[in-house]
Design a protein around this motif. Structure first.
Motif, PDB file in Angstrom:
ATOM      1  N   GLY A  10       0.840  -1.199   0.000  1.00 54.43           N
ATOM      2  CA  GLY A  10       0.000   0.000   0.000  1.00 54.43           C
ATOM      3  C   GLY A  10       0.868   1.239   0.000  1.00 54.43           C
ATOM      4  O   GLY A  10       2.091   1.162  -0.055  1.00 54.43           O
ATOM      5  N   PHE A  11       0.206   2.388   0.065  1.00 60.90           N
ATOM      6  CA  PHE A  11       0.926   3.653   0.041  1.00 60.90           C
ATOM      7  C   PHE A  11       1.146   4.133   1.462  1.00 60.90           C
ATOM      8  O   PHE A  11       0.293   3.969   2.335  1.00 60.90           O
ATOM      9  CB  PHE A  11       0.130   4.718  -0.715  1.00 60.90           C
ATOM     10  N   THR A  12       2.276   4.763   1.671  1.00 55.30           N
ATOM     11  CA  THR A  12       2.529   5.375   2.978  1.00 55.30           C
ATOM     12  C   THR A  12       1.854   6.751   2.998  1.00 55.30           C
ATOM     13  O   THR A  12       1.434   7.282   1.973  1.00 55.30           O
ATOM     14  CB  THR A  12       4.045   5.558   3.220  1.00 55.30           C
ATOM     15  N   ILE A  13       1.757   7.312   4.174  1.00 59.88           N
ATOM     16  CA  ILE A  13       1.154   8.639   4.331  1.00 59.88           C
ATOM     17  C   ILE A  13       1.947   9.668   3.508  1.00 59.88           C
ATOM     18  O   ILE A  13       1.363  10.535   2.869  1.00 59.88           O
ATOM     19  CB  ILE A  13       1.131   9.045   5.818  1.00 59.88           C
ATOM     20  N   LEU A  14       3.244   9.585   3.514  1.00 59.99           N
ATOM     21  CA  LEU A  14       4.077  10.522   2.776  1.00 59.99           C
ATOM     22  C   LEU A  14       3.804  10.423   1.274  1.00 59.99           C
ATOM     23  O   LEU A  14       3.670  11.452   0.589  1.00 59.99           O
ATOM     24  CB  LEU A  14       5.559  10.257   3.069  1.00 59.99           C
ATOM     25  N   GLU A  15       3.666   9.229   0.747  1.00 57.11           N
ATOM     26  CA  GLU A  15       3.367   9.051  -0.678  1.00 57.11           C
ATOM     27  C   GLU A  15       1.997   9.641  -1.030  1.00 57.11           C
ATOM     28  O   GLU A  15       1.825  10.280  -2.072  1.00 57.11           O
ATOM     29  CB  GLU A  15       3.406   7.568  -1.050  1.00 57.11           C
ATOM     30  N   LEU A  16       1.010   9.462  -0.159  1.00 60.85           N
ATOM     31  CA  LEU A  16      -0.312  10.046  -0.391  1.00 60.85           C
ATOM     32  C   LEU A  16      -0.273  11.569  -0.373  1.00 60.85           C
ATOM     33  O   LEU A  16      -0.904  12.229  -1.200  1.00 60.85           O
ATOM     34  CB  LEU A  16      -1.313   9.533   0.646  1.00 60.85           C
ATOM     35  N   LEU A  17       0.481  12.136   0.562  1.00 60.86           N
ATOM     36  CA  LEU A  17       0.596  13.598   0.625  1.00 60.86           C
ATOM     37  C   LEU A  17       1.259  14.158  -0.639  1.00 60.86           C
ATOM     38  O   LEU A  17       0.833  15.182  -1.174  1.00 60.86           O
ATOM     39  CB  LEU A  17       1.377  14.017   1.866  1.00 60.86           C
ATOM     40  N   VAL A  18       2.285  13.515  -1.117  1.00 55.81           N
ATOM     41  CA  VAL A  18       2.959  13.958  -2.340  1.00 55.81           C
ATOM     42  C   VAL A  18       2.003  13.856  -3.528  1.00 55.81           C
ATOM     43  O   VAL A  18       1.920  14.769  -4.362  1.00 55.81           O
ATOM     44  CB  VAL A  18       4.249  13.140  -2.583  1.00 55.81           C
ATOM     45  N   ALA A  19       1.251  12.769  -3.620  1.00 52.69           N
ATOM     46  CA  ALA A  19       0.298  12.592  -4.720  1.00 52.69           C
ATOM     47  C   ALA A  19      -0.785  13.678  -4.671  1.00 52.69           C
ATOM     48  O   ALA A  19      -1.144  14.258  -5.706  1.00 52.69           O
ATOM     49  CB  ALA A  19      -0.337  11.203  -4.653  1.00 52.69           C
ATOM     50  N   PHE A  20      -1.314  13.990  -3.481  1.00 48.36           N
ATOM     51  CA  PHE A  20      -2.329  15.041  -3.357  1.00 48.36           C
ATOM     52  C   PHE A  20      -1.756  16.417  -3.710  1.00 48.36           C
ATOM     53  O   PHE A  20      -2.425  17.243  -4.319  1.00 48.36           O
ATOM     54  CB  PHE A  20      -2.931  15.060  -1.948  1.00 48.36           C
ATOM     55  N   ALA A  21      -0.513  16.671  -3.322  1.00 48.83           N
ATOM     56  CA  ALA A  21       0.115  17.953  -3.650  1.00 48.83           C
ATOM     57  C   ALA A  21       0.274  18.109  -5.165  1.00 48.83           C
ATOM     58  O   ALA A  21      -0.009  19.173  -5.730  1.00 48.83           O
ATOM     59  CB  ALA A  21       1.475  18.073  -2.957  1.00 48.83           C
ATOM     60  N   ILE A  22       0.722  17.068  -5.833  1.00 48.71           N
ATOM     61  CA  ILE A  22       0.864  17.104  -7.299  1.00 48.71           C
ATOM     62  C   ILE A  22      -0.495  17.316  -7.955  1.00 48.71           C
ATOM     63  O   ILE A  22      -0.637  18.107  -8.886  1.00 48.71           O
ATOM     64  CB  ILE A  22       1.549  15.823  -7.802  1.00 48.71           C
ATOM     65  N   MET A  23      -1.526  16.613  -7.463  1.00 50.00           N
ATOM     66  CA  MET A  23      -2.862  16.762  -8.019  1.00 50.00           C
ATOM     67  C   MET A  23      -3.388  18.188  -7.800  1.00 50.00           C
ATOM     68  O   MET A  23      -3.975  18.794  -8.703  1.00 50.00           O
ATOM     69  CB  MET A  23      -3.818  15.752  -7.375  1.00 50.00           C
ATOM     70  N   ALA A  24      -3.158  18.769  -6.616  1.00 48.08           N
ATOM     71  CA  ALA A  24      -3.632  20.127  -6.334  1.00 48.08           C
ATOM     72  C   ALA A  24      -2.947  21.143  -7.242  1.00 48.08           C
ATOM     73  O   ALA A  24      -3.598  22.053  -7.773  1.00 48.08           O
ATOM     74  CB  ALA A  24      -3.385  20.466  -4.864  1.00 48.08           C
ATOM     75  N   ILE A  25      -1.666  21.004  -7.460  1.00 51.08           N
ATOM     76  CA  ILE A  25      -0.939  21.917  -8.355  1.00 51.08           C
ATOM     77  C   ILE A  25      -1.457  21.783  -9.776  1.00 51.08           C
ATOM     78  O   ILE A  25      -1.687  22.778 -10.476  1.00 51.08           O
ATOM     79  CB  ILE A  25       0.576  21.651  -8.271  1.00 51.08           C
ATOM     80  N   SER A  26      -1.680  20.556 -10.221  1.00 52.17           N
ATOM     81  CA  SER A  26      -2.185  20.325 -11.582  1.00 52.17           C
ATOM     82  C   SER A  26      -3.572  20.918 -11.764  1.00 52.17           C
ATOM     83  O   SER A  26      -3.858  21.557 -12.781  1.00 52.17           O
ATOM     84  CB  SER A  26      -2.232  18.828 -11.878  1.00 52.17           C
ATOM     85  N   LEU A  27      -4.453  20.712 -10.795  1.00 45.50           N
ATOM     86  CA  LEU A  27      -5.800  21.275 -10.891  1.00 45.50           C
ATOM     87  C   LEU A  27      -5.775  22.802 -10.870  1.00 45.50           C
ATOM     88  O   LEU A  27      -6.549  23.449 -11.577  1.00 45.50           O
ATOM     89  CB  LEU A  27      -6.682  20.737  -9.761  1.00 45.50           C
ATOM     90  N   GLY A  28      -4.882  23.372 -10.074  1.00 44.93           N
ATOM     91  CA  GLY A  28      -4.749  24.828 -10.056  1.00 44.93           C
ATOM     92  C   GLY A  28      -4.318  25.378 -11.401  1.00 44.93           C
ATOM     93  O   GLY A  28      -4.827  26.393 -11.874  1.00 44.93           O
ATOM     94  N   MET A  29      -3.390  24.704 -12.060  1.00 45.51           N
ATOM     95  CA  MET A  29      -2.938  25.141 -13.382  1.00 45.51           C
ATOM     96  C   MET A  29      -4.050  25.000 -14.418  1.00 45.51           C
ATOM     97  O   MET A  29      -4.228  25.864 -15.271  1.00 45.51           O
ATOM     98  CB  MET A  29      -1.700  24.348 -13.794  1.00 45.51           C
ATOM     99  N   LEU A  30      -4.811  23.924 -14.347  1.00 48.24           N
ATOM    100  CA  LEU A  30      -5.933  23.744 -15.266  1.00 48.24           C
ATOM    101  C   LEU A  30      -6.996  24.818 -15.057  1.00 48.24           C
ATOM    102  O   LEU A  30      -7.563  25.340 -16.015  1.00 48.24           O
ATOM    103  CB  LEU A  30      -6.559  22.358 -15.091  1.00 48.24           C
ATOM    104  N   TYR A  31      -7.247  25.157 -13.796  1.00 48.90           N
ATOM    105  CA  TYR A  31      -8.229  26.197 -13.486  1.00 48.90           C
ATOM    106  C   TYR A  31      -7.794  27.539 -14.062  1.00 48.90           C
ATOM    107  O   TYR A  31      -8.590  28.254 -14.651  1.00 48.90           O
ATOM    108  CB  TYR A  31      -8.418  26.288 -11.972  1.00 48.90           C
ATOM    109  N   ARG A  32      -6.522  27.882 -13.904  1.00 46.11           N
ATOM    110  CA  ARG A  32      -6.019  29.144 -14.442  1.00 46.11           C
ATOM    111  C   ARG A  32      -6.096  29.163 -15.961  1.00 46.11           C
ATOM    112  O   ARG A  32      -6.456  30.167 -16.561  1.00 46.11           O
ATOM    113  CB  ARG A  32      -4.585  29.371 -13.998  1.00 46.11           C
ATOM    114  N   ALA A  33      -5.770  28.055 -16.591  1.00 46.10           N
ATOM    115  CA  ALA A  33      -5.796  27.999 -18.056  1.00 46.10           C
ATOM    116  C   ALA A  33      -7.223  28.144 -18.581  1.00 46.10           C
ATOM    117  O   ALA A  33      -7.470  28.889 -19.526  1.00 46.10           O
ATOM    118  CB  ALA A  33      -5.185  26.692 -18.546  1.00 46.10           C
TER     119      ALA A  33
END
Length: 135
Positions: A10-33
């Motif tokens: 399974g995923f560790t807490i750290l791996e989940l946090l990194v995945a959520f951070a990447i997803m949040a940055i990507s969604l923010g860029m899509l929203y701006r575009a």
């Protein structure tokens, strides 16, 4: 139990946090575009309406009186003004039709600023009719 048996897949807490951070940055860029695209469409709509208005004003006259053309008005949130000036040419023939440079300026408020569109063209001066009367 051995140590390999205790390891769970399974995923560790750290791996989940990194995945959520990447997803949040990507969604923010899509929203701006997508927000920029919507804003650009709105800007283009105003610009297109101003162009149609300026072309309609230019179509009001095929020829300009000798004294020129100066007019202003407001239509549907757009301010417009027309000004003409004699256009000098190197042709000095008495049969040559004098030209006038026509400038139409359309302005409108948008996003806290005043936007402006300017069109310029040449139109001939009206010819006098027989008997001295002008059209």
């Amino acid at each position: 139990m051995t140590s390999s048996a205790r390891h769970q897949g399974g995923f560790t807490i750290l791996e989940l946090l990194v995945a959520f951070a990447i997803m949040a940055i990507s969604l923010g860029m899509l929203y701006r575009a997508s927000g920029g695209s919507v804003r650009a469409v709105g800007d283009m709509e105003h610009y297109q309406r101003a162009t149609v208005l300026a072309e309609s004003i230019l179509a009001m006259r095929d020829a300009i009186p000798e004294e020129g053309w100066a007019e202003a008005g407001q239509v549907a949130g757009f301010d417009w003004r027309v000004a003409s000036a004699p256009y000098p040419t190197e042709v000095n023939s008495p049969t040559a039709t004098p030209l006038h440079e026509i400038r139409v300026v359309v302005s409108w408020p948008q996003g806290g600023r005043i936007r402006q569109l300017e069109l310029a063209t040449l139109r001939p001066q009206k010819k006098p009719t027989q008997g001295g009367a002008r059209l």
